[in-house]
Design an enzyme around this catalytic site. Sequence first.
Site, PDB file in Angstrom:
ATOM      1  CB  ALA A  19      -0.908  -0.009   1.225  1.00 44.93           C
ATOM      2  N   GLY A  20       0.321   2.330  -0.532  1.00 40.14           N
ATOM      3  CA  GLY A  20       1.047   3.583  -0.603  1.00 40.14           C
ATOM      4  C   GLY A  20       1.402   3.979  -2.018  1.00 40.14           C
ATOM      5  CG  ASN A  41       5.581   8.413   3.723  1.00 45.57           C
ATOM      6  OD1 ASN A  41       4.515   8.892   4.118  1.00 45.57           O
ATOM      7  ND2 ASN A  41       5.922   7.141   3.947  1.00 45.57           N
ATOM      8  CG  PHE A  79      -3.818   7.865   6.170  1.00 49.25           C
ATOM      9  CD1 PHE A  79      -2.748   7.054   5.888  1.00 49.25           C
ATOM     10  CD2 PHE A  79      -4.631   7.530   7.254  1.00 49.25           C
ATOM     11  CE1 PHE A  79      -2.462   5.939   6.655  1.00 49.25           C
ATOM     12  CE2 PHE A  79      -4.362   6.410   8.038  1.00 49.25           C
ATOM     13  CZ  PHE A  79      -3.275   5.622   7.743  1.00 49.25           C
ATOM     14  CB  SER A 103       0.394   5.573   8.974  1.00 52.68           C
ATOM     15  OG  SER A 103       0.979   6.806   8.572  1.00 52.68           O
ATOM     16  CG  ASN A 140       3.673   9.987   8.228  1.00 56.34           C
ATOM     17  OD1 ASN A 140       4.603  10.442   8.883  1.00 56.34           O
ATOM     18  ND2 ASN A 140       3.847   9.147   7.219  1.00 56.34           N
ATOM     19  CB  THR A 141      -2.624   9.456  11.117  1.00 51.70           C
ATOM     20  OG1 THR A 141      -2.693   9.530   9.685  1.00 51.70           O
ATOM     21  CG2 THR A 141      -3.977   9.859  11.696  1.00 51.70           C
ATOM     22  CE  LYS A 175       2.064  -1.796   5.926  1.00 50.62           C
ATOM     23  NZ  LYS A 175       2.090  -1.245   4.547  1.00 50.62           N
ATOM     24  CB  THR A 210       6.564  -3.504  10.105  1.00 52.57           C
ATOM     25  OG1 THR A 210       7.772  -3.032   9.450  1.00 52.57           O
ATOM     26  CG2 THR A 210       6.919  -4.674  10.971  1.00 52.57           C
ATOM     27  CG  ASN A 211       3.111   1.596   7.936  1.00 51.61           C
ATOM     28  OD1 ASN A 211       3.761   2.283   7.171  1.00 51.61           O
ATOM     29  ND2 ASN A 211       1.785   1.676   8.014  1.00 51.61           N
ATOM     30  CB  THR A 212       7.462   3.775   7.420  1.00 52.68           C
ATOM     31  OG1 THR A 212       6.390   4.542   8.008  1.00 52.68           O
ATOM     32  CG2 THR A 212       7.164   3.556   5.951  1.00 52.68           C
ATOM     33  N   GLY A 259      11.886  -3.158   3.435  1.00 54.95           N
ATOM     34  CA  GLY A 259      13.285  -3.308   3.067  1.00 54.95           C
ATOM     35  C   GLY A 259      13.608  -4.323   2.001  1.00 54.95           C
ATOM     36  CE1 TYR A 297       6.281   3.471  -4.009  1.00 56.64           C
ATOM     37  CE2 TYR A 297       4.931   3.738  -2.077  1.00 56.64           C
ATOM     38  CZ  TYR A 297       5.463   4.243  -3.236  1.00 56.64           C
ATOM     39  OH  TYR A 297       5.162   5.523  -3.630  1.00 56.64           O
TER      40      TYR A 297
END
Length: 367
Positions: A62-63, A111, A115, A176, A178-179, A214, A242-244, A294, A315
């Site tokens: 995703a992303g 990033n 969202f 995420s 970033n939220t 996730k 995982t996510n970032t 990674g 990604y």
Amino acid sequence: MLDTFRVVGRFLRTLPPETAHRATISALARGLVPPASGFTEDRTLQIGLLGLAFDNPVGLAAGFDKNAEVADAMLAQGFGFVEVGTITRHPQAGNPRPRIFRLPRDQAMINRLGFNNEGLAAAAVRLAARREAGHRGIVGANIGPNKDTDDAVGDLAVVAATLAPLADYLVVNVSSPNTPGLRDWQRREPLARLIDGVQRGRARAPRTVPLLIKIAPDVTPADIEAIADVALANGIDGLIATNTTVDRPAALHDPAGREAGGLSGRPLMARSTAVLAALFSATGGRLPLIGVGGIACGADAYGKIRAGASLVQLYTALIYQGPRLVAEIRRELAQRLRADGFATLAEAVGSAGRPHPAASVRAKTAP
């Protein structure tokens, strides 16, 4: 063809990251990117999971396709599945620009998008159109709450109910960075409450699809145990790890590494794989896991699989290596499975720490 991609890739990397990404999406949507060629499906890589039949385990994370614009174009690049989103109930602009930063010396990105997406209605129209057109290929939908919502659970229930008939699986993004406050949903009680609400929303749909969660790489061992317990107790179908990460490894070389946001790419590989392995242990291998973070070559994908992943996603590495990477990972992964004596991908899942079948055969036949 590969030379063309190298030239185009070099040009895109001269543009601001978000401009380059938009140009890529536009080219894919208009059919300007030819499908991958020169490889065939390898039966060794096929796996049945989540009630779905995957031709290969290499997925697009995703992303990349936030608004479900180019799922089929990316499937045509050789991915075994594509995950669109993150999709929120209402359109969302995201955080101020600049909000994407390349770290080329580290083969990484940062990033803090927040969202940004066109919202549920736009994504639903596109996913419905591809389903009505009879397009094949597995497409999942990653969903999350709007930043300013007063009812995250209720909103996610609506999104799940709407997208369940249109996607092959759903993923709730609680990871995420970033939220603000989003990662708090990974705690035991909030996570159980969130899962219950989303499952109620999914139950309103005319068909049931798998539901996954996730998680972040920045979790403690206690967090991992809690997530595993809640997932197993509440009927979650799988986990994505995982996510970032918000961590900044000391080995980062690029000055952009000081930017705020989630770090993805090469520096995330070890941390995300460690979380994946811990989840596999905590769940006793009873829950399907998707490994992401990674991956830049077949050896990385194989490492995730041996750590407990049945599927993998990537990604960031595409930004630096281009679409040829998908075929290369598939080819190397199949080679490594055969070299280690695994007849199927499923046999290799979680095999780290166990003797390879080939090693066992060699031991038995040694003089």
